[in-house]
Design an enzyme around this catalytic site. Structure first.
Site, PDB file in Angstrom:
ATOM      1  N   CYS A 112     118.312 -54.708 -83.705  1.00 49.35           N
ATOM      2  CA  CYS A 112     119.129 -53.516 -83.445  1.00 49.35           C
ATOM      3  C   CYS A 112     120.201 -53.672 -82.384  1.00 49.35           C
ATOM      4  CB  CYS A 112     118.224 -52.355 -83.040  1.00 49.35           C
ATOM      5  SG  CYS A 112     117.204 -51.798 -84.391  1.00 49.35           S
TER       6      CYS A 112
HETATM    7  C1  UDX Z   1     114.918 -51.216 -80.036  1.00 50.43           C
HETATM    8  C2  UDX Z   1     114.842 -49.831 -79.386  1.00 50.43           C
HETATM    9  O1  UDX Z   1     113.949 -49.880 -78.264  1.00 50.43           O
HETATM   10  C3  UDX Z   1     114.392 -48.793 -80.403  1.00 50.43           C
HETATM   11  O2  UDX Z   1     114.396 -47.500 -79.806  1.00 50.43           O
HETATM   12  C4  UDX Z   1     115.316 -48.823 -81.607  1.00 50.43           C
HETATM   13  O3  UDX Z   1     114.904 -47.912 -82.593  1.00 50.43           O
HETATM   14  C5  UDX Z   1     115.391 -50.237 -82.182  1.00 50.43           C
HETATM   15  O4  UDX Z   1     115.768 -51.168 -81.161  1.00 50.43           O
HETATM   16  P1  UDX Z   1     113.160 -53.144 -80.694  1.00 50.43           P
HETATM   17  O5  UDX Z   1     114.329 -53.898 -81.266  1.00 50.43           O
HETATM   18  O6  UDX Z   1     111.887 -53.094 -81.449  1.00 50.43           O
HETATM   19  O7  UDX Z   1     113.590 -51.616 -80.399  1.00 50.43           O
HETATM   20  O8  UDX Z   1     112.846 -53.850 -79.296  1.00 50.43           O
HETATM   21  P2  UDX Z   1     112.695 -53.433 -77.766  1.00 50.43           P
HETATM   22  O9  UDX Z   1     111.266 -53.336 -77.423  1.00 50.43           O
HETATM   23  O10 UDX Z   1     113.547 -52.295 -77.404  1.00 50.43           O
HETATM   24  O11 UDX Z   1     113.258 -54.770 -77.064  1.00 50.43           O
HETATM   25  C6  UDX Z   1     114.576 -55.269 -77.363  1.00 50.43           C
HETATM   26  C7  UDX Z   1     114.843 -56.559 -76.623  1.00 50.43           C
HETATM   27  O12 UDX Z   1     115.070 -56.318 -75.227  1.00 50.43           O
HETATM   28  C8  UDX Z   1     113.680 -57.578 -76.671  1.00 50.43           C
HETATM   29  O13 UDX Z   1     114.212 -58.873 -76.868  1.00 50.43           O
HETATM   30  C9  UDX Z   1     113.046 -57.455 -75.316  1.00 50.43           C
HETATM   31  O14 UDX Z   1     112.389 -58.628 -74.912  1.00 50.43           O
HETATM   32  C10 UDX Z   1     114.266 -57.169 -74.441  1.00 50.43           C
HETATM   33  N1  UDX Z   1     113.923 -56.458 -73.191  1.00 50.43           N
HETATM   34  C11 UDX Z   1     113.419 -55.193 -73.234  1.00 50.43           C
HETATM   35  C12 UDX Z   1     114.119 -57.094 -71.961  1.00 50.43           C
HETATM   36  O15 UDX Z   1     114.578 -58.248 -71.897  1.00 50.43           O
HETATM   37  N2  UDX Z   1     113.821 -56.405 -70.812  1.00 50.43           N
HETATM   38  C13 UDX Z   1     113.323 -55.141 -70.825  1.00 50.43           C
HETATM   39  O16 UDX Z   1     113.092 -54.596 -69.728  1.00 50.43           O
HETATM   40  C14 UDX Z   1     113.115 -54.516 -72.065  1.00 50.43           C
END
Ligand code: UDX
Length: 432
Positions: A255
């Protein structure tokens, strides 16, 4: 019946609402019929969730949720062909329906898509107009992979965008039936606002990650400074909040990158350059260089060095490697001549499709470490958290470890050469 559709269908069915999951992919439908997909088999057995490739079955329902993908095109804009095709076949199926039918656009779409693309295609193919007999809403989802069912059961809000009261009322009624007294705040907006809420949400979250990674990169130059403590401290300010401040190798997943690119493209198309969002993306791309820079600092030139990459999935508890930071980091390491041996508890087979046999894939975390000159923790899997300093020392040629996810307490790893993102230590003043 992709990720969003399947979770939406399974959660509706689990609450006793008769649900039909429709997809053109016969294999997928077959799997769901056999209860093989990540959903609760009882709802399939009780016939509350039926799966079919026949779109005309949607006619027997009161509402259809459009959950097809909106993939990126090379220029960053989204491909609406699945949206158009699915809407058209639904419209054709609705031609002879007498009762009211509501179409709910859940797919992530650029503002204006529901009114300017879905509506005309639906009206033309069904021969009806939006009004007393046909409804249309934009209703984005905010599910996270790995916790999608729980997110669907406990959303923090429901955003419903429509141009007519009846559509919004119908959908609110469905959600009221679904959530009962636990109905979260329902925000009624125009379709365009609802569509933009989704992008605004993902762009903000991605920016939060790039922001903390920026602070991590600065913290690294300062001995005795730890970005995690900074995140913990600033997170107490309710205006900032503690979540999504975990520094790491950069965000991945299906996303964030796609949605940011779509929003940047949309802005530029209208004569506005959203430089903040472009910087979020650039910072994320650069974060892979930071991981490689730390590796070089620790082990010297990478030519012929054996590097163990622990974790390929874009986050833990998923086999999804789409836009994963591991891909960016491995690409760069390979360009510098490093030999890669990678391991992931779930994502190894997806990775084979990307890198073929150009990298070695290990059977487990220990074999990955064998004779390696450096190990890089790219995903925060629990099984990597359990590795002790002695495991690295016993298996590696040199116990050099890059903790790109901050899963280790440095004081427990003093016997080896540990470098962590956002952790300034005395021998790291000049960290890249
Ligand atoms: C995301 C949104 O959170 C969600 O609301 C939307 O509908 C789809 O996109 P998702 O892609 O499942 O969800 O992953 P998410 O848990 O949000 O993490 C995204 C990325 O950010 C991951 O690679 C994660 O490791 C990274 N991340 C997240 C960080 O590096 N640091 C953080 O503090 C949080």
């Amino acid at each position: 019946m992709g990720y969003v559709g399947l979770c939406t269908a399974a959660t509706f069915a689990s609450r006793g609402i008769k649900t039909i999951g429709i997809d053109i992919d016969e294999d997928r439908i077959g799997q769901i019929q056999r209860g093989k997909a990540p959903l609760h088999e009882p709802v399939v057995k009780r016939k509350l969730l039926k799966a079919t490739t026949d779109t005309s079955e949607a006619v027997s329902t009161d509402a259809s949720f459009l959950t097809v993908g909106t993939p990126s095109q090379p220029d960053g804009s989204i491909d609406l062909s699945y949206i158009k095709n699915a809407t058209e076949s639904l419209g054709q199926a609705l031609q002879n329906k007498q009762r009211y039918h509501l179409l709910v656009v859940k797919s992530t779409v650029i503002p204006g898509t529901t009114s300017k693309t879905v509506r005309p295609v639906l009206e033309q193919s069904s021969g009806k107009t939006i009004g007393p007999g046909l409804g249309l809403c934009a209703n984005p989802e905010f599910l996270k992979e790995g916790t999608a069912i729980s997110d669907a059961l406990h959303p923090d809000k429901i955003v419903i965008g429509s141009n007519d009261k009846k559509s919004a009322n119908q959908l609110t009624r469905l959600y009221r039936r679904f959530y009962g007294t636990k109905l979260p705040p329902v925000i009624l907006t125009s379709p365009e606002t609802a569509e933009l809420v989704k992008y605004a949400s993902n762009a903000f979250l991605a920016t939060k990650v790039s922001y903390i990674n920026t602070i991590a990169n600065i913290a690294q130059y300062i001995p005795g400074v730890d970005v995690n403590q900074i995140a913990g401290a600033i997170g107490h300010d309710p205006r900032i909040g503690p979540l999504f401040l975990k520094a790491g190798p950069g965000y991945g997943g299906s996303c964030f990158h796609k949605d940011l690119q779509a929003l940047i493209h949309y802005g530029r198309d209208h004569g506005y350059d959203p430089v903040l969002l472009a910087a979020t993306e650039e910072t994320n791309e650069q974060q892979a260089d930071k991981v490689v820079g730390l590796t070089e600092k620790l082990v010297g030139p990478l030519e012929s060095k054996r590097i163990a990459v622990l974790g390929l999935a874009f986050k833990k508890d998923t086999d999804d490697i789409r836009e994963a930071a591991s891909i960016r980091v491995i690409d760069r390491l390979r360009k510098k001549g490093a030999k890669i041996v990678a391991y992931d508890p779930m994502a190894v087979s997806s990775f084979e499709n990307v890198f073929g046999n150009t990298i070695e894939l290990a059977e487990n975390r220990y074999t990955a470490l064998k004779e390696a000159d450096c190990a890089i923790v790219m995903t925060e899997w629990d099984e990597f958290k359990k590795l002790k300093a002695r495991d690295y020392i016993a298996n590696m040629r040199e116990p050099n470890v890059i903790d790109a996810r901050r899963i280790y307490r440095p004081e427990e790893f003093e016997q080896l050469n540990l470098v962590a993102i956002g952790l300034g230590s005395l021998n790291q003043e000049r960290a890249s």
